[in-house]
Motif scaffolding. Structure first.
Motif, mmCIF file in Angstrom:
data_model
loop_
_atom_site.group_PDB
_atom_site.id
_atom_site.type_symbol
_atom_site.label_atom_id
_atom_site.label_comp_id
_atom_site.label_asym_id
_atom_site.label_seq_id
_atom_site.Cartn_x
_atom_site.Cartn_y
_atom_site.Cartn_z
ATOM 1 N N TRP A 28 0.826 -1.205 0.000
ATOM 2 C CA TRP A 28 0.000 0.000 0.000
ATOM 3 C C TRP A 28 0.863 1.259 0.000
ATOM 4 O O TRP A 28 1.852 1.336 0.732
ATOM 5 N N PRO A 29 0.493 2.285 -0.805
ATOM 6 C CA PRO A 29 1.147 3.585 -0.654
ATOM 7 C C PRO A 29 0.813 4.143 0.731
ATOM 8 O O PRO A 29 -0.251 3.837 1.289
ATOM 9 N N ILE A 30 1.719 4.951 1.298
ATOM 10 C CA ILE A 30 1.521 5.346 2.690
ATOM 11 C C ILE A 30 0.250 6.171 2.891
ATOM 12 O O ILE A 30 -0.349 6.120 3.951
ATOM 13 N N TRP A 31 -0.210 6.903 1.851
ATOM 14 C CA TRP A 31 -1.428 7.692 2.086
ATOM 15 C C TRP A 31 -2.601 6.782 2.382
ATOM 16 O O TRP A 31 -3.463 7.096 3.201
ATOM 17 N N ARG A 32 -2.637 5.597 1.754
ATOM 18 C CA ARG A 32 -3.747 4.682 2.014
ATOM 19 C C ARG A 32 -3.673 4.144 3.434
ATOM 20 O O ARG A 32 -4.684 4.005 4.120
ATOM 21 N N THR A 33 -2.433 3.817 3.877
ATOM 22 C CA THR A 33 -2.278 3.307 5.234
ATOM 23 C C THR A 33 -2.685 4.346 6.257
ATOM 24 O O THR A 33 -3.440 4.066 7.191
ATOM 25 N N ILE A 34 -2.193 5.588 6.064
ATOM 26 C CA ILE A 34 -2.471 6.633 7.056
ATOM 27 C C ILE A 34 -3.963 6.878 7.189
ATOM 28 O O ILE A 34 -4.494 7.022 8.289
ATOM 29 N N THR A 35 -4.676 6.877 6.066
ATOM 30 C CA THR A 35 -6.098 7.244 6.118
ATOM 31 C C THR A 35 -7.001 6.018 6.146
ATOM 32 O O THR A 35 -8.196 6.133 5.932
ATOM 33 N N GLU A 36 -6.441 4.848 6.443
ATOM 34 C CA GLU A 36 -7.284 3.651 6.450
ATOM 35 C C GLU A 36 -8.477 3.764 7.401
ATOM 36 O O GLU A 36 -9.574 3.297 7.073
ATOM 37 N N PRO A 37 -8.308 4.394 8.587
ATOM 38 C CA PRO A 37 -9.478 4.509 9.470
ATOM 39 C C PRO A 37 -10.597 5.353 8.879
ATOM 40 O O PRO A 37 -11.753 5.241 9.298
ATOM 41 N N LEU A 38 -10.311 6.234 7.907
ATOM 42 C CA LEU A 38 -11.349 7.118 7.353
ATOM 43 C C LEU A 38 -12.089 6.381 6.246
ATOM 44 O O LEU A 38 -12.012 6.752 5.073
ATOM 45 N N THR A 39 -12.811 5.330 6.593
ATOM 46 C CA THR A 39 -13.391 4.481 5.564
ATOM 47 C C THR A 39 -14.454 5.196 4.753
ATOM 48 O O THR A 39 -14.721 4.840 3.624
ATOM 49 N N GLY A 40 -15.082 6.229 5.336
ATOM 50 C CA GLY A 40 -16.201 6.849 4.645
ATOM 51 C C GLY A 40 -15.807 7.827 3.550
ATOM 52 O O GLY A 40 -16.632 8.177 2.714
ATOM 53 N N LEU A 41 -14.546 8.283 3.545
ATOM 54 C CA LEU A 41 -14.173 9.369 2.628
ATOM 55 C C LEU A 41 -13.755 8.855 1.259
ATOM 56 O O LEU A 41 -13.315 7.729 1.107
ATOM 57 N N ARG A 42 -13.871 9.756 0.250
ATOM 58 C CA ARG A 42 -13.413 9.397 -1.092
ATOM 59 C C ARG A 42 -11.888 9.477 -1.149
ATOM 60 O O ARG A 42 -11.240 10.162 -0.347
ATOM 61 N N LEU B 34 7.903 13.687 1.852
ATOM 62 C CA LEU B 34 7.654 12.349 1.306
ATOM 63 C C LEU B 34 6.518 12.388 0.303
ATOM 64 O O LEU B 34 5.508 13.053 0.506
ATOM 65 N N ASP B 35 6.692 11.649 -0.789
ATOM 66 C CA ASP B 35 5.621 11.467 -1.758
ATOM 67 C C ASP B 35 4.574 10.567 -1.109
ATOM 68 O O ASP B 35 4.905 9.473 -0.641
ATOM 69 N N PRO B 36 3.306 10.984 -1.050
ATOM 70 C CA PRO B 36 2.303 10.129 -0.383
ATOM 71 C C PRO B 36 2.109 8.788 -1.081
ATOM 72 O O PRO B 36 1.518 7.879 -0.515
ATOM 73 N N ARG B 37 2.624 8.655 -2.323
ATOM 74 C CA ARG B 37 2.473 7.374 -3.017
ATOM 75 C C ARG B 37 3.583 6.394 -2.684
ATOM 76 O O ARG B 37 3.582 5.262 -3.152
ATOM 77 N N THR B 38 4.569 6.826 -1.859
ATOM 78 C CA THR B 38 5.681 5.953 -1.498
ATOM 79 C C THR B 38 5.161 4.700 -0.783
ATOM 80 O O THR B 38 4.173 4.760 -0.057
ATOM 81 N N ARG B 39 5.847 3.577 -1.005
ATOM 82 C CA ARG B 39 5.522 2.362 -0.256
ATOM 83 C C ARG B 39 6.490 2.212 0.919
ATOM 84 O O ARG B 39 7.607 2.741 0.855
ATOM 85 N N PRO B 40 6.092 1.498 1.970
ATOM 86 C CA PRO B 40 6.916 1.429 3.188
ATOM 87 C C PRO B 40 8.339 0.951 2.933
ATOM 88 O O PRO B 40 9.268 1.338 3.648
ATOM 89 N N GLY B 41 8.547 0.105 1.918
ATOM 90 C CA GLY B 41 9.879 -0.431 1.651
ATOM 91 C C GLY B 41 10.929 0.645 1.422
ATOM 92 O O GLY B 41 12.110 0.410 1.609
ATOM 93 N N ARG B 42 10.498 1.844 1.016
ATOM 94 C CA ARG B 42 11.464 2.896 0.716
ATOM 95 C C ARG B 42 11.681 3.838 1.891
ATOM 96 O O ARG B 42 12.425 4.807 1.770
#
Lengths: 260, 306, 447
Positions: free
Chosen positions: C325-339, C359-367
């Motif tokens: 997952w890109p980190i933006w998805r991980t960070i906002t995972e609790p916000l299930t209702g939002l687009r 950091l680019d929000p599309r970065t993956r944790p491996g980097r």
């Protein structure tokens, strides 16, 4: 590592073109022409003709569909059975898990060629029987992988965090569990594809798989064995085809393995 | 000691499960065993009474568990039934073919050891330079070239073109080099890959750096620290290759018409001679498990932490 | 007398183009003890490797390094510095053999005996030794040929605190001149006469250890000093109703009692620490407080049970983020209702608020580095608007600066009104971070 992706894709594309475009552009692969036996490569027959006067290139193309089709069938069948069995074992646990795991252990503790030979021995030679036999050996590693993926999923920190944040069970499975499992199964399947091609053509070479007049790479080689001294191109065609196919699978699985 | 017992128990369990599999597969097989047995006795068109007599003799009317128990009991006491093709005991057929297979496999292993180590050391010493590229190329080729292709090509070039050796081998020493070399090619690739990986792992461990800082050269690091670390994974793989050779030899033996167990298996499958198929597969499983157990024991003996 | 080590204008560039050192010059006089201190990525390990001649293939070194003979070397973790398949005696004697010499009769025995180690144990393998003793054997080996200089790379960081002093004392006794590489400013101040601070590949400040600690001049040195957990600790606990209240909790797995008697009260905005060694039951206590398992006995009062009311921060930060997952998805995972677009904007805001705006929000944790992963994990926790955050060894495996950032972020979370529980074996961390520290031992908690 990009190099292995490029080379692997190029080799796979070449084989795909041969397999798919062959029947449109080339002569009938199974039609003997006793007037044109064992002709060396020429404009009319780019890879020459075999002991029955059939066009070798056309038979290679037809063999690509048989060999690669059968290998893909084995891999797909093996992956499908493996994912289902491993998934069931991981979710059900208890005696179901114990039974499935025991079978997987036994299959993994015996060389896969031997398993395939045992099954073909019981069912009798033939391409369909060979595909079934090799699938029996192919599903075990996928099942073990899927099972461990499912078993650890519930305690993985990213899954625990998602569940605590209120993300539903289905969403967690779709978002966190399946994509990773898919990639891993793909890498294992690609790794097995090369071995499957070698096994299929090898056992067909021994006469246990595809039967004449079906064009299968290993079987083609077996048929023309006794004419190799006078017509060495009969070795080059299927030989190079098998090498290209096995290398393509190896290169692509290398690349997939690096990505995980 | 307890460890050894557990290892043997697990191997025995696998062998038992494999025997069930082998027996069960034959049950699924189409065709009437009684007719096959009569055929092997020279009765091509049997009458009903003859078939009934053989069915009773073979105990085919008994329940499945009874038949399995009887078959397993026979297998444990060295009675694997009689060949449907020749009518001779399966164990006799196997015993006749085993020396040739052993000679082939042992020669192949002996041929493989030196090249495997040479490739592994070339790869580890010349890392990222041409020796490594060369050794990886050879390993990739060794894994990608099927043995039947290599065998056919070798026969064609060495025997037919150069006139060295014979096309039809009798299983003696004089004919061994060519099939053994064919079999060895795949082994070399496998062993070299494992050894190279272990050598490189050891050479990049902190203790290797400590040794270098004290003045060791690369070769000394690989010999003193690399080799002991390469031994366990190599032994594990070697045990499995040696045990698995019986199955791998089926292809090579057929190419070179080598009178071994592998070719016996292929002939038996083609002739639908089920008792011989069962015997060969069981022998293969047994060899493989023995190899795995031996490798496990050797690994443990070599590591003070275990 | 010539200096034991003279480095001048040393620059090292790795094959991938990273410049690890830029024009470093330093001198270690004969008999002197110099500590090189820096955060991870400052180039301090590269300096050690360059002095020892261990730079990897393709690394380009400019400038000069002059040593008086071959230096001795003491590595970080004694268990990886010794070949596990060889005896400890082999390890010590290799000091002679690798240099092409024969070990004089009894020399190895004498070297280890001088550091009060048992001579008979030389025939044993490293796993049969304790970490502190094995490190002393390594020190004996490093000093075997009486080198003018000994290089020690983080010689105590793999050891328990009480063994560190013993090892440093042994090092001081057996080495001539000493170059100690460490991230631990306190250790440097105690055992070295002079300290050089390394930052982004350059020496930013050099001076006597006491002066550097008392009066840091360069901003980076100040940051290092400030990141040290203060010894005083213990802030005044804010008064207020307890959010979570546990009384005499117990929890067993089969016959093994993980938690036997634990009582704890946590108020909103409070950071509570639980100190204990591994196996003390602290992780089980955390799972009880998070409501992940019910206690076998005792009472546990938890607030509302809406989803996300309690969020975890794990020990292995990288494993706690989905690698695909890109980190933006991980960070906002609790916000299930939002687009997705909204969520991504929220993630960018959140990253900027903790100094990860680059950091680019599309970065993956491996980097990401381990410290960055942990801050991303904390952002995910905060995004659920939790009443309670439970953190299990949140700074383990991080260097001083990264650990300081993570601790600071947890403190900020508490100041936003969330209750925070931190369990750790690191008393320094807890003392600096928490309002209140409890001790747990064999499942029994004491305040």
């Amino acid at each position: 590592m990009r190099a292995s992706l490029l080379a692997g894709t190029a080799a796979a594309a070449l084989l795909a073109v041969l397999a798919l475009a062959g029947p449109l552009a080339l002569p009938d692969p199974d039609l003997p022409d006793y007037a044109a036996k064992l002709l060396p490569p020429s404009a009319a027959h780019p890879l020459g003709t075999d002991q029955l006067g059939r066009d070798v290139l056309a038979r290679l193309a037809s063999g690509a569909r048989v060999t690669l089709g059968a290998a893909l069938a084995v891999t797909t069948l093996g992956a499908a059975i493996g994912v289902v069995a491993g998934g069931v074992a991981g979710y059900a646990r208890g005696p179901v898990d114990a039974a499935i795991s025991r079978v997987v252990d036994v299959l993994l503790a015996v060389p896969s060629t031997l398993v395939a030979l045992a099954v073909v021995g019981a069912l009798g030679p033939g391409l369909v029987h060979l595909v079934l036999a090799m699938s029996v050996a192919a599903w075990a590693p996928v099942a073990r992988l899927t099972r461990s993926h499912v078993l650890t999923a519930a305690t993985r920190p990213d899954v625990v965090a998602a569940r605590m944040a209120g993300v539903g069970r289905g969403r967690v499975v779709l978002g966190h569990v399946l994509p990773g499992a898919f990639l891993r199964v793909l890498a294992v399947a690609a790794l097995g594809l090369g071995e499957t091609i070698i096994g299929l053509s090898g056992l067909s070479f021994l006469g246990l798989g595809a039967q004449p007049p079906t064009a299968e790479w290993g079987q083609m080689l077996a048929e023309s064995r006794y004419d190799l001294a006078s017509s060495p191109w009969l070795l080059a065609g299927p030989g190079v085809a098998i090498l290209v196919a096995v290398s393509a699978a190896g290169l692509l699985s290398d690349w997939l393995g690096e990505r995980l | 000691m307890r460890r050894l017992l557990r290892l043997l128990a697990s191997a025995a369990g696998t062998l038992l499960a494999a025997s069930l599999l082998v027996w069960g597969l034959a049950e699924l097989s189409p065709g009437d065993p009684a007719r096959q047995v009569l055929l092997s006795r020279g009765v091509a068109v049997p009458v009903e009474t003859q078939i009934e007599a053989v069915r009773a003799e073979l105990g085919l009317g008994d329940a499945a568990p009874v038949r399995y128990a009887r078959w397993l009991g026979g297998a444990l006491t060295g009675d694997l039934g009689s060949s449907w093709r020749t009518g001779r005991p399966v164990t006799a057929e196997l015993g006749e073919r085993l020396p040739a297979t052993l000679r082939l496999c042992l020669t192949a292993v002996a041929l493989a050891i030196l090249p495997a180590f040479a490739l592994a050391f070339a790869g580890a010493l010349g890392r990222h330079r041409w020796p490594d590229a060369l050794s990886r190329g050879v390993m990739f080729a060794g894994a990608a070239v099927p043995s039947f292709l290599l065998g056919v090509a070798l026969l064609e070039i060495v025997v037919v073109r150069w006139g060295v050796g014979r096309v039809v081998a009798d299983g003696g020493w004089a004919d061994t080099p060519l099939p053994a070399a064919t079999l060895a090619a795949g082994i070399v690739a496998q062993w070299a890959r494992v050894t190279r990986g272990a050598l490189i792992d050891a050479a990049s461990a902190p203790f290797a750096d400590v040794s270098r800082a004290r003045g060791s050269g690369e070769l000394r690091v690989l010999l003193v620290h690399g080799l002991p670390h390469a031994a366990p994974p190599l032994l594990a793989v070697a045990g499995m290759t040696v045990g698995g050779l019986l199955a791998g030899a089926a292809v090579v033996e057929s190419v070179f018409t080598w009178p071994g167990v592998g070719r016996l298996l292929v002939e038996a499958i083609t002739a639908r001679d089920l008792p011989v198929v069962q015997g060969c597969v069981l022998a293969g499983v047994l060899a493989f498990l023995a190899g795995a157990v031996a490798a496990d024991l050797a690994t443990r003996a070599g590591d003070p932490r275990l | 007398m010539s200096p034991a080590l003279e480095v001048s204008g040393l620059s090292v560039t790795y094959r991938d183009g990273t410049r690890a050192l830029r024009g470093v010059s330093l001198t270690v006089e004969a008999g002197e003890r110099l500590a090189v201190v820096g955060a991870s990525g400052s180039g301090k390990s590269t300096l050690a490797r360059a002095v020892l001649g261990l730079l990897p293939r393709g690394a380009l070194a400019e400038g000069s390094i002059r040593t008086d003979g071959r230096p001795g070397y003491v590595a970080q973790d004694p268990f990886t510095a010794c070949d596990p398949l060889r005896t400890v005696g082999h390890h010590v004697r290799e000091a002679w053999r690798a240099a092409g010499l024969r070990a004089p009769q009894g020399a190895a025995e004498a070297a280890v005996a001088a550091l009060s180690l048992e001579v008979a144990a030389l025939a044993e393998h490293p796993h049969q030794w304790s970490g502190g003793m094995l490190q002393r054997a390594s020190i004996a080996a490093a000093g075997a040929l009486s080198p003018a200089l000994t290089v020690a790379d983080e010689p105590t960081s793999a050891l328990d605190a009480d063994l560190a002093d013993e090892v440093m004392a042994a090092l001081g006794r057996s080495a001539g001149a000493l170059l100690v590489i460490t991230h631990d400013l306190r250790l440097a101040a105690r055992w070295a006469s002079r300290v050089a601070v390394l930052c982004e590949g350059g020496v930013v400040e050099t001076g006597p250890a006491d002066r550097l600690l008392a009066d840091p001049r360069h901003p980076h040195t100040r940051a290092l000093v400030a990141a040290l957990p203060s010894a005083s600790g213990g802030r005044a606990a804010p008064q207020g109703p307890a959010l979570v209240e546990a009384r005499n909790l117990a929890r067993s797995y089969g016959a093994r009692a993980a938690v036997r008697d634990a009582s704890l009260a946590i108020g909103a905005g409070q950071v509570v620490g639980v100190h204990g060694r591994s196996g003390s039951g602290k992780s089980t206590l955390l799972r009880l407080l998070a409501g992940l398992e019910p206690p076998d006995a005792g009472t546990l009062r938890l607030p509302e049970r809406r989803p996300g009311w309690v969020m975890p921060v794990f020990q292995d930060a990288r494993a706690s983020l989905d690698p695909l997952w890109p980190i933006w998805r991980t960070i906002t995972e609790p916000l299930t209702g939002l687009r997705a677009a909204r969520r991504r904007a929220r993630a960018v805001e959140a990253l900027a608020s903790v100094g990860l705006g680059h950091l680019d929000p599309r970065t993956r944790p491996g980097r990401l580095s381990a410290g960055q992963c942990q801050r991303v994990a904390i952002l995910r926790a905060v995004m659920a608007a939790p009443a309670l955050v439970v953190a299990d060894e949140p700074t383990s495996g991080l260097d001083t600066v990264a650990a300081g950032r993570v601790a600071g972020l947890l403190r900020e979370v508490a100041e936003g009104g969330t209750a925070v529980v931190v369990v750790s074996h690191d008393l320094d961390l807890l003392g600096g971070l928490c309002d209140d520290v409890h001790e747990i031992r064999d499942g029994v908690m004491t305040p």
